[in-house]
Enzyme design. Structure first.
Site, PDB file in Angstrom:
ATOM      1  N   GLU A 187      -6.254  -7.490   9.972  1.00 20.74           N
ATOM      2  CA  GLU A 187      -5.139  -8.438  10.123  1.00 20.74           C
ATOM      3  C   GLU A 187      -3.956  -7.817  10.846  1.00 20.74           C
ATOM      4  OE1 GLU A 187      -3.654  -5.963   6.871  1.00 20.74           O
ATOM      5  OE2 GLU A 187      -5.620  -6.678   7.465  1.00 20.74           O
ATOM      6  N   CYS A 228      -9.508  -1.999   3.071  1.00 20.76           N
ATOM      7  CA  CYS A 228      -8.735  -0.844   2.613  1.00 20.76           C
ATOM      8  C   CYS A 228      -9.100  -0.461   1.171  1.00 20.76           C
ATOM      9  CB  CYS A 228      -7.246  -1.119   2.775  1.00 20.76           C
ATOM     10  SG  CYS A 228      -6.223   0.379   2.747  1.00 20.76           S
ATOM     11  N   SER A 240       0.816  -1.212   0.000  1.00 22.80           N
ATOM     12  CA  SER A 240       0.000   0.000   0.000  1.00 22.80           C
ATOM     13  C   SER A 240       0.851   1.264   0.000  1.00 22.80           C
ATOM     14  CB  SER A 240      -0.939   0.018   1.210  1.00 22.80           C
ATOM     15  OG  SER A 240      -1.908  -0.999   1.119  1.00 22.80           O
ATOM     16  N   ASN A 254      -3.678   2.517   6.799  1.00 25.86           N
ATOM     17  CA  ASN A 254      -2.735   3.013   5.804  1.00 25.86           C
ATOM     18  C   ASN A 254      -3.497   3.320   4.523  1.00 25.86           C
ATOM     19  OD1 ASN A 254      -0.673   3.557   4.030  1.00 25.86           O
ATOM     20  ND2 ASN A 254       0.005   1.440   3.851  1.00 25.86           N
ATOM     21  N   HIS A 273      -7.229  -2.165   8.799  1.00 28.00           N
ATOM     22  CA  HIS A 273      -6.608  -3.478   8.596  1.00 28.00           C
ATOM     23  C   HIS A 273      -6.885  -4.405   9.776  1.00 28.00           C
ATOM     24  CE1 HIS A 273      -4.138  -2.713   4.966  1.00 28.00           C
ATOM     25  NE2 HIS A 273      -4.267  -1.462   5.358  1.00 28.00           N
TER      26      HIS A 273
END
Length: 365
Positions: free
Chosen positions: A332, A245, A45, A287, A330
């Site tokens: 994860e 995302c 990203s 992000n 995110h």
């Protein structure tokens, strides 16, 4: 070795160079994470970006083979206040400086990163170039102003499909710049995963007979990936879907909502997000430089499920009719808190419920 950062507004910041000796341009952004620099530099990203770390000391635990989020780093450069030359950690295999030299990624240390971060916060994300001291500043500025960074997803997505076998639900993972953490979470749950390129068509995906579809994270503007938007228009409602995302933004665009660029983005490991239905707050890893426009959701079949507590931006969506939900952050982590990790369980539950509904329809037919 002296090195300078030249910004598109003419600002010049001079410090000490480390890492690769190449000159690189990119979008200058900042991340507030105190740790996780290895995951950051290997997160697709960040493709095409020069990343500024607000935490003053970076590199103190070195680099190891376990914490990468992709095989190849995608950042164009790193900016730190101070780099640690002598890392100390039992997993350390190579210093950050030496790793960046191997990968030919330039770094800049010894500048006032707080000053640079304040400038980005005040004026928005800026294009910049890490270059040698003999660079022509006026020429670099003119080039930066004319530069448009595109095709990031094409650069970081897998070129060919590949399997990650399991005995559970078959999940097609569309790779827009996937972090390995997403694949690891699916593997933990014994999913039978097939990773496919960003430009895979709806027909090709459905031919794989998936139980569910996962849309990964990725770099850049979601509107630069029109083929993915068209694919999703043909997929939504046919198979349970979970997006993260960039996948969240693409899902919104395919459903009729709109996205726009944030002033300086969300990048860090401690962003609070509120679940509107439960009131629960999760601390999340984020992000992204774009977000779904809240008002654009009103005339769609989507509902907003999560919001950012820092600025009120949209952090989660769910389809009102079909089995599909997405989040901007995110779950994860990698690196970051695991407060939202249970979303993977929600995805698998959605798949199971969709299967049961299909079986009941067949029995009643």
């Amino acid at each position: 070795m002296k090195r300078q950062l030249i910004l598109e507004d003419g600002t010049v910041l001079i410090g000490t160079g480390f890492g690769g000796e190449i000159e690189k341009s990119g979008e200058v952004v900042f991340t507030t994470g105190m740790t996780g620099y290895q995951e950051t530099l290997s997160d697709p990203s960040y493709c095409g970006q020069i990343v500024t770390f607000t935490y003053p000391l970076i590199g103190n635990y070195g680099i190891n083979r376990d914490d990468f989020e992709s095989i190849h780093p995608s950042v164009n450069g790193l900016i730190v206040n101070e780099i640690c030359d002598h890392p100390s950690n039992f997993r350390n295999e190579i210093s950050l400086n030496d790793y960046l030299k191997e990968r030919n990624i330039p770094g800049l240390a010894g500048i006032d990163t707080r000053k640079l971060t304040r400038k980005i916060r005040q004026y928005g994300t800026l294009r910049g170039r890490l270059c040698n001291m003999d660079a022509d500043v006026e020429y670099i500025v003119s080039q930066l102003k004319a530069t448009v960074f595109t095709d990031h997803v094409k650069r970081v997505s897998t070129k060919d499909p590949y399997p990650s076998p399991g005995r559970g639900h078959r999940v097609v993972l569309v790779d827009f710049g996937m972090k390995h953490g997403i694949l690891r979470e699916l593997n933990k749950r014994d999913c039978d995963v097939i990773v496919v390129p960003y430009n895979t068509t709806a027909e090709e995906i459905l031919r794989l007979s998936p139980d569910g579809i996962m849309l990964s994270n990725g770099p850049g503007d979601p509107k630069d990936v029109p083929e993915a938007i068209e694919m999703l228009k043909d997929i939504i409602g046919k198979v349970p879907l979970f997006g993260i995302c960039l996948g969240h933004q693409l899902f919104a665009l395919a459903s009729g909502a709109n996205t726009s660029k944030l002033k300086f983005g969300h990048r860090g490991l401690n962003h609070p997000v509120k679940n509107i239905a439960t009131g629960k707050v999760a601390i999340t890893s984020q992000n992204h430089g774009y977000a779904v426009e809240e008002e654009s959701v009103e005339n769609t079949e989507l509902e907003i499920t999560h919001v950012a507590l820092n600025d009120g931006t949209v952090e989660g969506l769910r389809h009102k009719k079909f089995p599909a939900f997405t989040v901007q952050y995110h779950p994860e982590a990698s690196a970051g808190p695991e407060d939202a990790n249970d979303l993977f369980e929600d995805f698998l539950t959605m798949i199971e419920n969709f299967k049961k509904e299909g079986e009941e329809l067949c029995q009643n037919a």
